[in-house]
Design a protein around this motif. Structure first.
Motif, PDB file in Angstrom:
ATOM      1  N   VAL A  70       0.884  -1.154   0.000  1.00  0.00           N
ATOM      2  CA  VAL A  70       0.000   0.000   0.000  1.00  0.00           C
ATOM      3  C   VAL A  70       0.929   1.213   0.000  1.00  0.00           C
ATOM      4  N   ARG A  71       0.877   2.002  -1.070  1.00  0.00           N
ATOM      5  CA  ARG A  71       1.666   3.238  -1.094  1.00  0.00           C
ATOM      6  C   ARG A  71       0.832   4.302  -0.402  1.00  0.00           C
ATOM      7  N   CYS A  72       1.430   4.892   0.627  1.00  0.00           N
ATOM      8  CA  CYS A  72       0.724   5.861   1.458  1.00  0.00           C
ATOM      9  C   CYS A  72       1.396   7.221   1.409  1.00  0.00           C
ATOM     10  N   GLU A  73       0.566   8.250   1.510  1.00  0.00           N
ATOM     11  CA  GLU A  73       1.090   9.553   1.855  1.00  0.00           C
ATOM     12  C   GLU A  73       1.351   9.480   3.350  1.00  0.00           C
ATOM     13  N   LEU A  74       2.499   9.989   3.750  1.00  0.00           N
ATOM     14  CA  LEU A  74       2.913   9.928   5.143  1.00  0.00           C
ATOM     15  C   LEU A  74       3.072  11.345   5.668  1.00  0.00           C
ATOM     16  N   LEU A  75       2.345  11.659   6.718  1.00  0.00           N
ATOM     17  CA  LEU A  75       2.469  12.954   7.386  1.00  0.00           C
ATOM     18  C   LEU A  75       3.285  12.733   8.651  1.00  0.00           C
ATOM     19  N   ILE A  76       4.469  13.349   8.693  1.00  0.00           N
ATOM     20  CA  ILE A  76       5.382  13.187   9.820  1.00  0.00           C
ATOM     21  C   ILE A  76       5.383  14.454  10.662  1.00  0.00           C
ATOM     22  N   THR A  77       5.217  14.297  11.957  1.00  0.00           N
ATOM     23  CA  THR A  77       5.363  15.416  12.889  1.00  0.00           C
ATOM     24  C   THR A  77       6.827  15.472  13.309  1.00  0.00           C
ATOM     25  N   LEU A  78       7.445  16.623  13.086  1.00  0.00           N
ATOM     26  CA  LEU A  78       8.861  16.793  13.394  1.00  0.00           C
ATOM     27  C   LEU A  78       9.069  17.284  14.822  1.00  0.00           C
ATOM     28  N   ARG A  79      10.288  17.219  15.276  1.00  0.00           N
ATOM     29  CA  ARG A  79      10.641  17.615  16.649  1.00  0.00           C
ATOM     30  C   ARG A  79      10.209  19.041  16.978  1.00  0.00           C
ATOM     31  N   ALA A  80      10.335  19.957  16.011  1.00  0.00           N
ATOM     32  CA  ALA A  80       9.979  21.363  16.252  1.00  0.00           C
ATOM     33  C   ALA A  80       8.481  21.620  16.086  1.00  0.00           C
ATOM     34  N   GLY A  81       7.706  20.572  15.775  1.00  0.00           N
ATOM     35  CA  GLY A  81       6.266  20.735  15.626  1.00  0.00           C
ATOM     36  C   GLY A  81       5.810  20.892  14.178  1.00  0.00           C
ATOM     37  N   ASP A  82       6.739  21.129  13.247  1.00  0.00           N
ATOM     38  CA  ASP A  82       6.383  21.187  11.835  1.00  0.00           C
ATOM     39  C   ASP A  82       5.874  19.828  11.395  1.00  0.00           C
ATOM     40  N   ARG A  83       5.152  19.836  10.295  1.00  0.00           N
ATOM     41  CA  ARG A  83       4.723  18.578   9.673  1.00  0.00           C
ATOM     42  C   ARG A  83       5.221  18.565   8.243  1.00  0.00           C
ATOM     43  N   ASP A  89       5.853   3.023   1.334  1.00  0.00           N
ATOM     44  CA  ASP A  89       5.239   1.761   0.930  1.00  0.00           C
ATOM     45  C   ASP A  89       5.204   0.836   2.135  1.00  0.00           C
ATOM     46  N   VAL A  90       4.019   0.269   2.399  1.00  0.00           N
ATOM     47  CA  VAL A  90       3.803  -0.590   3.565  1.00  0.00           C
ATOM     48  C   VAL A  90       3.140  -1.876   3.088  1.00  0.00           C
ATOM     49  N   ILE A  91       3.659  -3.010   3.532  1.00  0.00           N
ATOM     50  CA  ILE A  91       3.013  -4.262   3.139  1.00  0.00           C
ATOM     51  C   ILE A  91       1.698  -4.400   3.930  1.00  0.00           C
ATOM     52  N   PRO A  92       0.694  -5.022   3.312  1.00  0.00           N
ATOM     53  CA  PRO A  92      -0.633  -5.104   3.946  1.00  0.00           C
ATOM     54  C   PRO A  92      -0.630  -5.731   5.338  1.00  0.00           C
ATOM     55  N   ASP A  93       0.206  -6.739   5.555  1.00  0.00           N
ATOM     56  CA  ASP A  93       0.238  -7.379   6.874  1.00  0.00           C
ATOM     57  C   ASP A  93       0.682  -6.414   7.964  1.00  0.00           C
ATOM     58  N   ASP A  94       1.423  -5.375   7.591  1.00  0.00           N
ATOM     59  CA  ASP A  94       1.825  -4.358   8.564  1.00  0.00           C
ATOM     60  C   ASP A  94       0.831  -3.204   8.616  1.00  0.00           C
ATOM     61  N   PHE A  95       0.176  -2.936   7.496  1.00  0.00           N
ATOM     62  CA  PHE A  95      -0.761  -1.815   7.436  1.00  0.00           C
ATOM     63  C   PHE A  95      -2.057  -2.120   8.184  1.00  0.00           C
ATOM     64  N   THR A  96      -2.620  -3.284   7.938  1.00  0.00           N
ATOM     65  CA  THR A  96      -3.946  -3.630   8.455  1.00  0.00           C
ATOM     66  C   THR A  96      -4.086  -3.480   9.970  1.00  0.00           C
ATOM     67  N   PRO A  97      -3.160  -3.974  10.783  1.00  0.00           N
ATOM     68  CA  PRO A  97      -3.363  -3.890  12.234  1.00  0.00           C
ATOM     69  C   PRO A  97      -3.108  -2.516  12.856  1.00  0.00           C
ATOM     70  N   LEU A  98      -2.587  -1.567  12.082  1.00  0.00           N
ATOM     71  CA  LEU A  98      -2.318  -0.241  12.649  1.00  0.00           C
ATOM     72  C   LEU A  98      -3.620   0.423  13.082  1.00  0.00           C
ATOM     73  N   PRO A  99      -3.584   1.218  14.142  1.00  0.00           N
ATOM     74  CA  PRO A  99      -4.804   1.908  14.565  1.00  0.00           C
ATOM     75  C   PRO A  99      -5.232   2.941  13.520  1.00  0.00           C
ATOM     76  N   ARG A 100      -6.510   3.122  13.407  1.00  0.00           N
ATOM     77  CA  ARG A 100      -7.026   4.091  12.436  1.00  0.00           C
ATOM     78  C   ARG A 100      -7.546   5.327  13.159  1.00  0.00           C
ATOM     79  N   VAL A 101      -7.711   6.401  12.378  1.00  0.00           N
ATOM     80  CA  VAL A 101      -8.283   7.605  12.977  1.00  0.00           C
ATOM     81  C   VAL A 101      -9.669   7.251  13.487  1.00  0.00           C
ATOM     82  N   THR A 102     -10.110   7.973  14.492  1.00  0.00           N
ATOM     83  CA  THR A 102     -11.332   7.582  15.184  1.00  0.00           C
ATOM     84  C   THR A 102     -12.599   8.235  14.657  1.00  0.00           C
ATOM     85  N   SER A 103     -12.461   9.242  13.797  1.00  0.00           N
ATOM     86  CA  SER A 103     -13.670   9.903  13.305  1.00  0.00           C
ATOM     87  C   SER A 103     -13.436  10.466  11.907  1.00  0.00           C
ATOM     88  N   ARG A 104     -14.516  10.723  11.236  1.00  0.00           N
ATOM     89  CA  ARG A 104     -14.460  11.352   9.913  1.00  0.00           C
ATOM     90  C   ARG A 104     -13.819  12.738  10.025  1.00  0.00           C
TER      91      ARG A 104
END
Length: 134
Positions: A70-83, A89-104
């Protein structure tokens, strides 16, 4: 994995430990989209929240031993607070169990942040560092 399977429609929220692990695995598997794990460890906020937004299925046709990713856009929060925005790229077996956002609403906020965040390359240039730092 079934090639007719639709793209996951879940935005994933990950901590820094998970981010480091996913980046390291992408390097180990020599996946196409990834960052240097040393750069990620040096710049990502250790207690930061990061997000994966699935964009497409990707496969390495010349390497059939590697599962499609699964090719994903990745938003990284940096040490100074910037994003910053990258791809991962993440294999499905690693992607699926990750927690998802909780709301729309949270998902829509992540989309806005992704649309506004500079790429890692743009951020490096703005900070006066060359993109060769990756």
């Amino acid at each position: 994995m079934d090639f007719e399977q639709p793209l996951p429609r879940e935005v994933k929220v990950i901590d820094s430990v998970s981010l480091f692990r996913l980046e390291e695995q992408a390097v180990d598997l020599r996946l196409s989209q990834r960052l240097d794990p040393a750069w990620v460890r040096a710049n990502a906020a250790p207690d930061g929240t990061h997000y994966l937004w699935p964009t497409l299925w990707h496969s390495l046709s010349h390497r059939p031993d590697v599962p499609r990713q699964v090719r994903c856009e990745l938003l990284i929060t940096l040490r100074a607070g910037d994003r910053v925005l990258s791809l991962l790229d993440v294999i499905p077996d690693d992607f699926t169990p990750l927690p998802r956002v909780t709301s729309r609403e949270e998902g829509m906020q992540v989309r806005r942040l992704l649309d506004q965040a500079p790429s890692v390359r743009e951020w490096l240039l703005r900070e006066g560092e060359g993109p060769d730092r990756l």
